[in-house]
Design an enzyme around this catalytic site. Structure first.
Site: not given
Ligand code: 6GU
Length: 231
Positions: A89, A116, A154, A169
């Protein structure tokens, strides 16, 4: 293209990769996807892959040793170095232009984390780029890796049955896709717009363009902000 995935849960990938376009692309040799379990490179009776964070705090952190050993093994499985991507994230947001860019590569090495997060030395030592699929927290990077794989595969030449179907798309032209209709002409009192039945291809293209713009303005005005004003 070859895609390697390093993960603690290879089973999470099996079903999503065995359907439809991604399945067919593998069968046709357009993409080879190899799953490797990071835990196979962990030491000791417990095969430990995570530990407590230095400095304290909640949760556990992915240890660098098993990820490095797994990575070095995986890299030796194929000649090209590959583009190394950590799913986290904390990464750059994933979008269609990134999918298109990745679809040009010979090899991707995706690393899905749990807990984490990754020990920072994994990112530094592997010189990995970091990708996130959106502003929410998942329990691990596996679903994000699957999203990246699906979006990239794709776009590989010949992956889609109809060669043209990726270019209209949503996002491929920076706009959302126009509304689509199929038979029947009237369904529960809702009629297909007359213009689509008119046979006038010029008018249809113009209507679709306008619908794309209207939808984008309404649902995703942020997409219009950064690009040149569409005509
Ligand atoms: Cl790549 N990993 C995690 N754990 N949470 C996320 C993510 C990735 N992308 C958005 N939320």
């Amino acid at each position: 293209m070859r895609i390697d995935v390093l993960t603690l849960f290879p089973e999470m990938f099996e079903s999503p990769l065995s359907y439809s376009i991604v399945k067919r692309a593998q069968e046709q040799g357009i993409v080879e996807i190899a799953l490797t379990n990071i835990r196979d490179f962990a030491m000791g009776d417990y095969r430990k892959v995570d530990d407590k964070p230095y400095g304290g705090g909640p949760g556990m952190v992915m240890m660098p040793g098993p990820v490095f050993d797994c990575f070095e093994h995986v890299q030796s499985l194929a000649p090209s170095k590959g583009r190394v991507i950590l799913l986290t994230p904390q990464g750059q947001p994933f979008h269609q232009a990134k999918a298109a860019e990745l679809s040009q590569q010979k090899r991707l090495i995706l690393i899905a984390g749990r807990y984490e997060g990754f020990d920072e030395r994994i990112r530094i030592g592997l010189d990995a780029e970091q990708i996130s699929i959106g502003d929410y927290v998942l329990n691990g990077g596996e679903l994000a890796a699957l999203v990246v794989i699906d979006a990239v595969v794709r776009l590989l030449p010949e992956a889609l049955g109809d060669e043209d179907s990726a270019k209209d798309d949503s996002f491929s032209n920076g706009l959302l896709e126009y509304p689509q209709y199929t038979r029947p002409e009237v369904f529960r009192d809702m009629k297909v717009p007359d213009i689509l039945l008119s046979g006038d291809h010029g008018k249809i293209a113009e209507w679709r363009r306008q619908q794309s713009l209207d939808r984008t303005r309404q649902h995703r005005p942020d997409l219009l902000d950064e690009s040149d004003p569409p005509s």
